[in-house]
Design a protein around this motif. Structure first.
Motif, PDB file in Angstrom:
ATOM      1  N   PRO A   1       0.772  -1.163   0.125  1.00 46.84           N
ATOM      2  CA  PRO A   1       0.024   0.059  -0.039  1.00 46.84           C
ATOM      3  C   PRO A   1       0.648   1.211  -0.004  1.00 46.84           C
ATOM      4  O   PRO A   1       1.895   1.161   0.752  1.00 46.84           O
ATOM      5  CB  PRO A   1      -0.801  -0.139   1.412  1.00 46.84           C
TER       6      PRO A   1
ATOM      7  N   ARG B   1       1.487   3.354   3.152  1.00 43.64           N
ATOM      8  CA  ARG B   1       2.379   2.396   4.307  1.00 43.64           C
ATOM      9  C   ARG B   1       4.038   2.567   3.823  1.00 43.64           C
ATOM     10  O   ARG B   1       4.880   2.743   4.473  1.00 43.64           O
ATOM     11  CB  ARG B   1       2.167   1.275   4.322  1.00 43.64           C
TER      12      ARG B   1
ATOM     13  N   ASP C   1      -3.075   1.553  -5.363  1.00 43.08           N
ATOM     14  CA  ASP C   1      -3.256   0.592  -4.657  1.00 43.08           C
ATOM     15  C   ASP C   1      -5.015   0.244  -4.424  1.00 43.08           C
ATOM     16  O   ASP C   1      -5.677   0.784  -5.399  1.00 43.08           O
ATOM     17  CB  ASP C   1      -2.631   0.354  -3.399  1.00 43.08           C
TER      18      ASP C   1
ATOM     19  N   THR D   1      -6.853   1.202  -2.687  1.00 44.79           N
ATOM     20  CA  THR D   1      -7.805   2.334  -2.315  1.00 44.79           C
ATOM     21  C   THR D   1      -7.528   3.374  -3.207  1.00 44.79           C
ATOM     22  O   THR D   1      -7.963   4.701  -3.212  1.00 44.79           O
ATOM     23  CB  THR D   1      -7.389   2.919  -0.884  1.00 44.79           C
TER      24      THR D   1
END
Lengths: 247, 246
Positions: free
Chosen positions: B104, B107, B138, B140
């Motif tokens: 992600p 992160r 990603d 999202t």
């Protein structure tokens, strides 16, 4: 020459910690065990069953164990083999899911990721020659796709429309080959339950480590649902005619 | 020798409440040529001006691919950027190996943000002398982040760092409300338009000094250099011609 041993003052010795060096040992087998897990894909998702028995050798030691575990909202884990190792794995996966929750960024670990993570743990442990003595079935719905996979103490993995562990491979898989494989999309929940109960019934007849008290679970787009323990109708009149080793 | 008695290391506060070493590192970011990042609903784009140290040298790489879903643009010390990109690549690979999942983006950038923060807290370290724009796609959606030597990480619809980047930011602020519904092509041209505002007097964007990067749901991380950037530079000129005729 004799090996040199250092003797610690008795106050520093831990109980059970021998002064002389003993050879390192590795687990030679499971202690408290669960038997088959059976699972397959059907129209709405995946369905899975396991009985509630944890045996101690041939002794039916614990008769209300739950061998189906909800990993997250979309993932179900079924375990056969050592129940201690299963508890360890449950804690480990809980840690992984808690860490994911703590990130608080809207990301989630799907069934495929859980399966991959679990497979890596199993293969890592077998490579360290310290295997977790289990066979696991992972089932779930990941991004609208049904996922059903197997991983065991050797780190062997495969995915299929129908998966079973241990004695279930011998007994349930041939039944599921005929009734599930190639037509998973057509099977309604009602039919899936009937097929699964038939598998579990035959397993109860033939598997001496099985118990007629089991749980069933399903994963659909709506999430994971694990049933309360229930029993199956059995008919032992056949037994009258079986002589010797049966067949 | 020192500008004041509070800038000897990165873990000493000044009475005014600054850590001078961090301020100096942020200045290093402004020495680098500008990079621009902007995103729509489906894609994220980077645009950068490359600098050549002298006539005989090649142009310095400004955009680095991290993984199929992620890339960075660099302003500041390129060698520090390579340390960070190597780390990001390792983390991206680890995520793929352990979870079978693309790392992600948020992160990833928070992980290097933490690394940069540690440099401002532990004795005997120095801050990174580089700012990054991190783009990625990603589960999202598309993301654009800024990483800075202070360890601060922020997410943006459009942003720019590096020399004269204020001009690009002004341009982005004027147009960012239209970004969401733009096509990839429009987004790239819009990025180049903002980037052009950072060019010094008498210098132009051309296919030698321009670098373009993008990623989206249907596009793996791609970097365009040299002749591949020409069609977009042409579109930039065409856009100007269209405006002149109005």
């Amino acid at each position: 020459m004799d090996p040199v041993t250092l003797e610690l003052p008795h106050t520093l010795q831990r109980p059970g910690h021998a002064v002389a060096q003993e050879p390192m040992t590795r687990p030679a087998g499971p202690i408290v065990t669960g038997t088959s897990v059976v699972a397959f894909k059907y129209r709405d998702g995946i369905i899975m069953a396991a009985d509630c028995l944890a045996s101690y050798g041939s002794l039916a030691r614990f008769r209300s164990e739950n061998r189906l575990f909800k990993v997250n909202e979309t993932t179900l884990l079924g375990a056969a083999g050592d129940m201690g190792d299963f508890q360890y794995m449950k804690h480990k996966l809980e840690d992984v899911m808690t860490h994911e929750y703590d990130m608080d960024d809207g990301q989630r670990l799907g069934t495929k990721s859980v399966y991959k993570c679990l497979s890596n743990i199993m293969y890592g442990r077998r490579t360290a020659i310290n295997p977790l003595w289990n066979a696991y079935v992972v089932g779930g719905v990941d991004g609208g796709e049904r996922v059903l996979g197997y991983v065991d103490l050797y780190g062997t993995t495969y995915t299929a429309d129908a998966v079973a562990t241990g004695f279930g491979k011998q007994i349930a898989i041939p039944m599921l080959r005929r009734r599930v494989e190639g037509r998973a999309d057509e099977i309604s929940e009602e039919e899936a339950v009937a097929i699964l109960d038939d598998c579990m019934r035959v397993l109860f007849y033939r598997d001496c480590r099985a118990l007629n008290k089991l749980r069933r679970a399903k994963v659909t787009a709506q999430g994971v649902e694990i049933s309360e323990p229930y029993s199956l109708e059995t008919n032992w009149t056949y037994a009258e005619s079986i002589v010797g080793y049966g067949a | 020798m020192f500008r004041n008695q509070y800038d000897n290391d990165a873990s000493t506060w000044s009475p005014q409440g600054c850590i001078f070493q961090v301020d100096y590192a942020s200045e290093a970011v402004k020495q680098g040529t500008a990079v621009v990042g902007l995103k729509s609903k489906s894609h994220v784009v980077l645009a950068a001006v490359k600098r050549s140290p002298n006539e005989l040298a090649s142009y310095m790489k400004k955009i680095i691919r991290i993984d199929d879903h992620m890339g960075i643009a660099v302003a500041g010390l390129t060698s520090d950027a390579r340390v960070l990109s190597n780390y990001l690549r390792t983390e991206a690979m680890r995520s793929k190996m352990v979870y079978g999942r693309a790392l992600p983006v948020g992160r990833a950038v928070n992980a290097i943000g933490d690394k940069a923060q540690i440099n401002t807290q532990e004795y005997g370290r120095r801050p990174y002398g580089v700012g990054l724009l991190v783009i990625g796609h990603d589960d999202t959606g598309p993301h654009l982040y800024e990483f800075s030597p202070s360890g601060v990480v922020s997410e943006y619809y459009g942003y720019s760092i590096g020399a004269r980047s204020q001009s690009a930011r002004t341009n982005l602020e004027r147009h960012f409300e239209q970004f969401a519904d733009m096509s990839l092509k429009e987004l790239i041209v819009q990025g180049l338009r903002a980037l052009r505002d950072t060019m010094p007097q008498g210098k132009q964007l051309d296919s030698m000094n321009t670098s373009i990067g993008f990623v989206g749901a249907d596009a793996k991380m791609t970097i365009l250099d040299g002749d591949d950037t020409q069609p977009y530079l042409d579109l930039l000129d065409e856009g100007d011609a269209a405006m002149d005729t109005e």
